[in-house]
Write a protein that holds these residues in place. Sequence first.
Motif, mmCIF file in Angstrom:
data_model
loop_
_atom_site.group_PDB
_atom_site.id
_atom_site.type_symbol
_atom_site.label_atom_id
_atom_site.label_comp_id
_atom_site.label_asym_id
_atom_site.label_seq_id
_atom_site.Cartn_x
_atom_site.Cartn_y
_atom_site.Cartn_z
ATOM 1 N N LEU A 164 -32.360 98.359 102.265
ATOM 2 C CA LEU A 164 -30.924 98.506 102.052
ATOM 3 C C LEU A 164 -30.202 98.879 103.345
ATOM 4 O O LEU A 164 -29.069 98.439 103.570
ATOM 5 C CB LEU A 164 -30.654 99.548 100.973
ATOM 6 C CG LEU A 164 -31.015 99.122 99.547
ATOM 7 C CD1 LEU A 164 -30.684 100.225 98.554
ATOM 8 C CD2 LEU A 164 -30.273 97.845 99.155
ATOM 9 N N THR A 165 -30.828 99.679 104.196
ATOM 10 C CA THR A 165 -30.213 100.002 105.487
ATOM 11 C C THR A 165 -30.080 98.754 106.343
ATOM 12 O O THR A 165 -29.029 98.513 106.963
ATOM 13 C CB THR A 165 -31.037 101.063 106.235
ATOM 14 O OG1 THR A 165 -31.117 102.252 105.436
ATOM 15 C CG2 THR A 165 -30.409 101.397 107.578
ATOM 16 N N ALA A 166 -31.132 97.933 106.377
ATOM 17 C CA ALA A 166 -31.071 96.678 107.131
ATOM 18 C C ALA A 166 -30.043 95.733 106.534
ATOM 19 O O ALA A 166 -29.284 95.071 107.255
ATOM 20 C CB ALA A 166 -32.452 96.025 107.153
ATOM 21 N N LEU A 167 -29.985 95.693 105.200
ATOM 22 C CA LEU A 167 -29.045 94.800 104.531
ATOM 23 C C LEU A 167 -27.604 95.202 104.821
ATOM 24 O O LEU A 167 -26.747 94.356 105.089
ATOM 25 C CB LEU A 167 -29.303 94.816 103.024
ATOM 26 C CG LEU A 167 -28.539 93.793 102.176
ATOM 27 C CD1 LEU A 167 -28.899 92.382 102.598
ATOM 28 C CD2 LEU A 167 -28.852 93.996 100.699
ATOM 29 N N ARG A 168 -27.322 96.515 104.759
ATOM 30 C CA ARG A 168 -25.967 96.970 105.064
ATOM 31 C C ARG A 168 -25.575 96.623 106.494
ATOM 32 O O ARG A 168 -24.428 96.255 106.768
ATOM 33 C CB ARG A 168 -25.863 98.486 104.850
ATOM 34 C CG ARG A 168 -25.735 98.893 103.404
ATOM 35 C CD ARG A 168 -25.259 100.338 103.295
ATOM 36 N NE ARG A 168 -26.202 101.265 103.887
ATOM 37 C CZ ARG A 168 -27.187 101.858 103.226
ATOM 38 N NH1 ARG A 168 -27.354 101.607 101.925
ATOM 39 N NH2 ARG A 168 -28.013 102.694 103.825
ATOM 40 N N SER A 169 -26.536 96.741 107.415
ATOM 41 C CA SER A 169 -26.241 96.436 108.807
ATOM 42 C C SER A 169 -25.962 94.952 109.005
ATOM 43 O O SER A 169 -25.005 94.570 109.694
ATOM 44 C CB SER A 169 -27.411 96.871 109.694
ATOM 45 O OG SER A 169 -27.178 96.537 111.047
ATOM 46 N N VAL A 170 -26.784 94.105 108.381
ATOM 47 C CA VAL A 170 -26.636 92.660 108.558
ATOM 48 C C VAL A 170 -25.379 92.146 107.856
ATOM 49 O O VAL A 170 -24.548 91.447 108.456
ATOM 50 C CB VAL A 170 -27.885 91.926 108.039
ATOM 51 C CG1 VAL A 170 -27.659 90.414 108.048
ATOM 52 C CG2 VAL A 170 -29.102 92.287 108.879
#
Length: 338
Positions: free
Chosen positions: A286-292
Amino acid sequence: MLVERRAPAHGLGGTRDAVHVLALVFFGLAVAFGALAWAAGDTFYLRLATEALIFAGLAMSVDILLGYTGLLSLGQAVYFGIGAYTSAVVLRSMAPSFWLAMGITLAVATVAGIVGGFIANRVKGVYFALITFGLAQVVAKVVYNTRELGASDGLIGVPEIRIPLGVFTVDAANPAAFFLFVLALTMLLYMALAYLMDTPFGRTLIAIRANEKRVPFLGFNPRLYRMLAYVLAADVAALAGALYPMLRGFVSPELLFFATSGNAVITVIVGGVGTLIGPILGSVLLTALRSVVGTWTEHHLIVIGALFMISVILMPKGLIGAVRPWLQRRLTGTEPQP
């Protein structure tokens, strides 16, 4: 003659074997990522991954309550924020010492957890969720309006520290070194909690989740065990929060807001409730998804919300719950216990 194919609860072939294998794979890939990012001279993704691991600690604390005890906390961010603010105050005002900051944070979180648990554990079900939400809102408002804590601006200027580990020292300003340090702490925390949940204490929490009314007939006080679980979850969340100012150099009141608690609950559900490694994996994803997604559109929360609903519909047991049966069959040829 019919024989039920069911794996034993402990040891080789136990239902948690597949989960532990997935945990080993995850930590192995994380070490490989850290090595590659260090070789490439990366800073941004190492810092982002470190932040994901820090919030994974908050997610694991939610999993202790939701996945093992059956208690939905909508205010777990309050202990994460208490840990972050306590650590920041110690590092700024007393001494830039990692061990001092963590020790004082643990003491403060334990007291706060006892007070919060005494209030919240007087009720059950949806009322428990609402009381934890209310407690978090009260504390967040107090912090938001306290000038000594930076009020709405938060606390800035947290000094960079060096963490003595006996034979060597970790520099928190070094992205690769601090990432590997936080990864090691996360791994140790996972192992400690996984062991604890396989002890009679953890089994009692699971019994409370399954049928609390029958637990007293086994000779256990469910209210006491709920209290212990609540304080344990508060300590885990606070210790994770204490790492945040060491990474970012500041803390803000937003860490205590409902959005932080809500994201932790979503992380646990997406990763897999009651697995401990699921919240860690969910936090990273989810952290990677929010960033992307955040680089594509300012409405990234809509996209994440839609993906969350899809994942719940298609994988009601989370990512770990979807993979575990297949991996368990590959490892032992047996079906995992429900």
